[in-house]
Design a protein around this motif. Structure first.
Motif, PDB file in Angstrom:
ATOM      1  N   VAL A   1     -25.014  -0.054 -38.953  1.00 24.23           N
ATOM      2  CA  VAL A   1     -24.660   0.705 -37.763  1.00 24.23           C
ATOM      3  C   VAL A   1     -24.306   2.117 -38.209  1.00 24.23           C
TER       4      VAL A   1
ATOM      5  N   LEU B   1     -22.844   5.554 -36.629  1.00 22.83           N
ATOM      6  CA  LEU B   1     -22.187   6.209 -35.501  1.00 22.83           C
ATOM      7  C   LEU B   1     -22.036   7.685 -35.840  1.00 22.83           C
ATOM      8  N   THR B   2     -22.581   8.536 -34.998  1.00 19.55           N
ATOM      9  CA  THR B   2     -22.390   9.978 -35.134  1.00 19.55           C
ATOM     10  C   THR B   2     -21.279  10.358 -34.164  1.00 19.55           C
TER      11      THR B   2
ATOM     12  N   GLU C   1     -17.936  -5.772 -31.830  1.00 18.61           N
ATOM     13  CA  GLU C   1     -17.959  -4.700 -30.838  1.00 18.61           C
ATOM     14  C   GLU C   1     -17.261  -5.109 -29.534  1.00 18.61           C
TER      15      GLU C   1
ATOM     16  N   HIS D   1     -11.916  -4.231 -32.130  1.00 17.52           N
ATOM     17  CA  HIS D   1     -12.775  -3.059 -31.951  1.00 17.52           C
ATOM     18  C   HIS D   1     -12.219  -2.144 -30.869  1.00 17.52           C
TER      19      HIS D   1
ATOM     20  N   ARG E   1     -11.336   1.688 -31.512  1.00 19.60           N
ATOM     21  CA  ARG E   1     -11.952   2.729 -30.685  1.00 19.60           C
ATOM     22  C   ARG E   1     -10.907   3.562 -29.953  1.00 19.60           C
TER      23      ARG E   1
ATOM     24  N   ARG F   1     -12.571  12.420 -29.887  1.00 23.10           N
ATOM     25  CA  ARG F   1     -14.020  12.462 -29.687  1.00 23.10           C
ATOM     26  C   ARG F   1     -14.432  13.424 -28.587  1.00 23.10           C
TER      27      ARG F   1
ATOM     28  N   SER G   1     -23.219   9.446 -30.810  1.00 25.14           N
ATOM     29  CA  SER G   1     -24.303   8.502 -30.563  1.00 25.14           C
ATOM     30  C   SER G   1     -24.179   7.333 -31.533  1.00 25.14           C
ATOM     31  N   LEU G   2     -24.865   6.240 -31.184  1.00 27.30           N
ATOM     32  CA  LEU G   2     -24.829   5.028 -31.986  1.00 27.30           C
ATOM     33  C   LEU G   2     -26.254   4.589 -32.274  1.00 27.30           C
TER      34      LEU G   2
ATOM     35  N   MET H   1     -28.409   1.419 -34.374  1.00 25.29           N
ATOM     36  CA  MET H   1     -28.323   0.134 -35.060  1.00 25.29           C
ATOM     37  C   MET H   1     -29.663  -0.128 -35.710  1.00 25.29           C
TER      38      MET H   1
END
Length: 103
Positions: free
Chosen positions: A11, A13-14, A73, A78, A82, A89, A93-94, A96
């Protein structure tokens, strides 16, 4: 994180953080990462800062399989992780993926 093997579920994550909150984001990520690495399906979890864009980070986590990640998730752990990061944040974007080859 050790070199991942083919078949690993990755995964990426940006995360774009609000300018000026980078140090706080990094601290919150480190504190919250315990929820990720405590998962039996998690193989590793890293944070990198972009060398090209201000206030952009990349979170890479490797999992034994897709189902393990998707279960995490949806978990309370999670959600807690988060929520610790949310105030910093500004977008992201995510992605996978299944690793095909590793050396």
């Amino acid at each position: 994180m050790a070199s991942a093997q083919a078949g690993t579920f990755r995964v990426l994550l940006t995360v774009r953080v609000r300018p000026g909150t980078e140090a706080e984001f990094e601290r919150a990520w480190e504190e919250g990462s315990k929820e990720v690495t405590a998962q039996s399906g998690n193989l590793g979890h890293t944070l990198a800062r972009s060398a090209q864009e201000e206030s952009v980070y990349f979170v890479v986590s490797d999992w034994t399989d897709r189902d393990s990640f998707l279960a995490f998730e949806k978990s309370p752990e999670h959600i807690a992780h988060r929520e610790k990061l949310h105030p910093f944040r500004a977008g992201g974007s995510l992605a996978m993926m299944h690793l095909v080859r590793g050396v």
